[in-house]
Write an enzyme that holds these catalytic residues in place. Structure first.
Site, PDB file in Angstrom:
ATOM      1  CD  GLU A  21      -6.415   1.043   5.252  1.00  0.00           C
ATOM      2  OE1 GLU A  21      -6.068   1.765   4.076  1.00  0.00           O
ATOM      3  OE2 GLU A  21      -7.444   0.775   5.659  1.00  0.00           O
ATOM      4  CE  LYS A 155     -13.732   3.709   5.883  1.00  0.00           C
ATOM      5  NZ  LYS A 155     -13.635   2.627   5.017  1.00  0.00           N
TER       6      LYS A 155
HETATM    7  N1  PSU Z   1     -10.346   2.966   7.626  1.00  0.00           N
HETATM    8  C1  PSU Z   1     -10.280   4.380   7.931  1.00  0.00           C
HETATM    9  N2  PSU Z   1     -10.151   5.180   6.938  1.00  0.00           N
HETATM   10  C2  PSU Z   1     -10.295   4.723   5.495  1.00  0.00           C
HETATM   11  C3  PSU Z   1      -9.849   3.354   5.205  1.00  0.00           C
HETATM   12  C4  PSU Z   1     -10.213   2.532   6.381  1.00  0.00           C
HETATM   13  O1  PSU Z   1     -10.051   4.532   9.186  1.00  0.00           O
HETATM   14  O2  PSU Z   1      -9.917   5.514   4.535  1.00  0.00           O
HETATM   15  C5  PSU Z   1     -10.212   2.853   3.725  1.00  0.00           C
HETATM   16  C6  PSU Z   1      -9.553   1.352   3.704  1.00  0.00           C
HETATM   17  O3  PSU Z   1      -8.637   1.151   2.875  1.00  0.00           O
HETATM   18  C7  PSU Z   1     -10.803   0.572   3.010  1.00  0.00           C
HETATM   19  C8  PSU Z   1     -11.330   1.379   2.220  1.00  0.00           C
HETATM   20  O4  PSU Z   1     -10.372  -0.413   2.215  1.00  0.00           O
HETATM   21  O5  PSU Z   1     -11.270   2.852   2.914  1.00  0.00           O
HETATM   22  C9  PSU Z   1     -12.805   1.450   1.542  1.00  0.00           C
HETATM   23  O6  PSU Z   1     -12.904   1.958   0.458  1.00  0.00           O
HETATM   24  P1  PSU Z   1     -14.005   1.301  -0.689  1.00  0.00           P
HETATM   25  O7  PSU Z   1     -15.399   1.927   0.105  1.00  0.00           O
HETATM   26  O8  PSU Z   1     -13.805   2.530  -1.667  1.00  0.00           O
HETATM   27  O9  PSU Z   1     -14.010   0.213  -0.773  1.00  0.00           O
END
Ligand code: PSU
Ligand code: MN
Length: 299
Positions: A21, A155
């Site tokens: 991604e 996360k």
């Molecule tokens: N993994 C990482 N860093 C990131 C992400 C994933 O180590 O920044 C990103 C991915 O693109 C994931 C996003 O889909 O964080 C999640 O964002 P949100 O919480 O706004 O859905």
């Protein structure tokens, strides 16, 4: 969409391809470490004998298999849109640049016919979601797309048990590599078990194949715990997460801005330690993802 020659050829010949991604590049890490990491992840996948395909949106067009120059541009350029599923038609019509999150990358990867996708940590149910309703679209697309996502769990800034509950509702099989617990990004444990512990890439590939053979729609989530030598203890990182969450609340940061803000703030609070862990866990996921992709093509 535009698929690079190299990726297209590999797909045609049935060789392993691994999707990557671009939100992690544009919104997840600072320049130039973001670019260095993205290139290192690609190199790791190549060394394992698979073909990397970094995905993003350039002038409204989805690109599968970005060039080095394009990756560099995603790392540097200001104002690149953070693209979740809902944003795809907007960037398309306005011919904008978009960094794809897990949700949008899964859509493009599935269309391109790529089964395995590597990232750092997925989005999920945010803490306090019972008040904010903030649940990442990543979980919905995991339920819908025939793509396997290799990550270090969800996360740590999120509510892990609620995230696992939504994954169950969405029908996502959650497999953990060699550890009982679903990983929590910076840490190997979360206190909550995955659905199944697998011992080898071949075993994971067999489960993916079973899901596809049965015609069961949707994704498989592979949790790969960060290696002991750079994983951070849960109680060490938790204090900084609470602090960053408190500051985000005071500043009224909401919606799509919350995850990038927290990652950046936690990096500052840990003096760069969390960023180092983040970089190394993505590379670790690239190794496992490439091996699973290879095992899958051999099946
Ligand atoms: N993994 C990482 N860093 C990131 C992400 C994933 O180590 O920044 C990103 C991915 O693109 C994931 C996003 O889909 O964080 C999640 O964002 P949100 O919480 O706004 O859905
Ligand atoms: Mn959200």
């Amino acid at each position: 969409m535009r698929i690079s020659k190299k990726v297209e050829k590999a797909l045609k010949e049935g060789r392993p391809v691994v999707a990557l991604e671009s939100t992690i590049i544009s919104h997840g890490m600072p320049y130039p470490l973001n670019v260095e990491t993205a290139l290192k992840v690609e190199e790791t996948i190549s060394k394992e004998g698979a073909v990397p395909a970094t995905i993003g949106i350039i002038d409204g067009e989805a690109v599968v298999g970005m060039s080095k120059e394009e990756i560099e541009e995603f790392g540097k350029r200001k104002g690149i849109y953070k693209v979740s599923y809902r944003d795809i038609p907007i960037v398309k019509a306005t011919k904008a640049w978009g960094a794809t999150t897990v949700s949008a990358t899964m859509v493009v990867a599935e269309k391109a016919g790529i089964e395995v996708f590597v990232t750092g940590g997925i989005g999920g149910v945010h803490r306090g979601a019972e008040l904010t309703f903030d649940v990442s679209r990543d979980l919905k697309e995991l339920g819908l797309r025939n793509v396997t996502v290799v990550c270090a769990g969800a996360k740590a800034i999120l509510d892990i048990p609620k995230t696992l509950e939504v994954l169950e509702t969405e029908g996502v099989s959650v497999l953990s590599y060699r550890e009982r617990d679903f990983a929590s990004f910076y840490s190997r444990d979360s206190g909550y078990p995955a659905d199944y512990v697998f011992a080898s890439p071949e075993e994971a590939a067999a489960i993916i194949k079973a899901k596809r053979d049965l015609g069961l729609r949707g994704g498989i989530l592979i949790s790969n715990p960060p290696e002991e030598e750079y994983a951070l203890p849960k109680d060490y990182i938790e204090g900084y997460i609470k602090e960053a969450l408190k500051e985000a609340g005071e500043q009224g940061i909401r919606g799509k801005d919350i995850t990038p803000y927290l990652l950046k703030r936690i990096t500052e609070l840990t003096g760069g330690k969390s960023l180092d862990t983040n970089i190394r866990l993505v590379i670790n996921n690239a190794v496992l993802g490439a091996r699973i992709a290879k095992a899958l093509t051999e099946l």
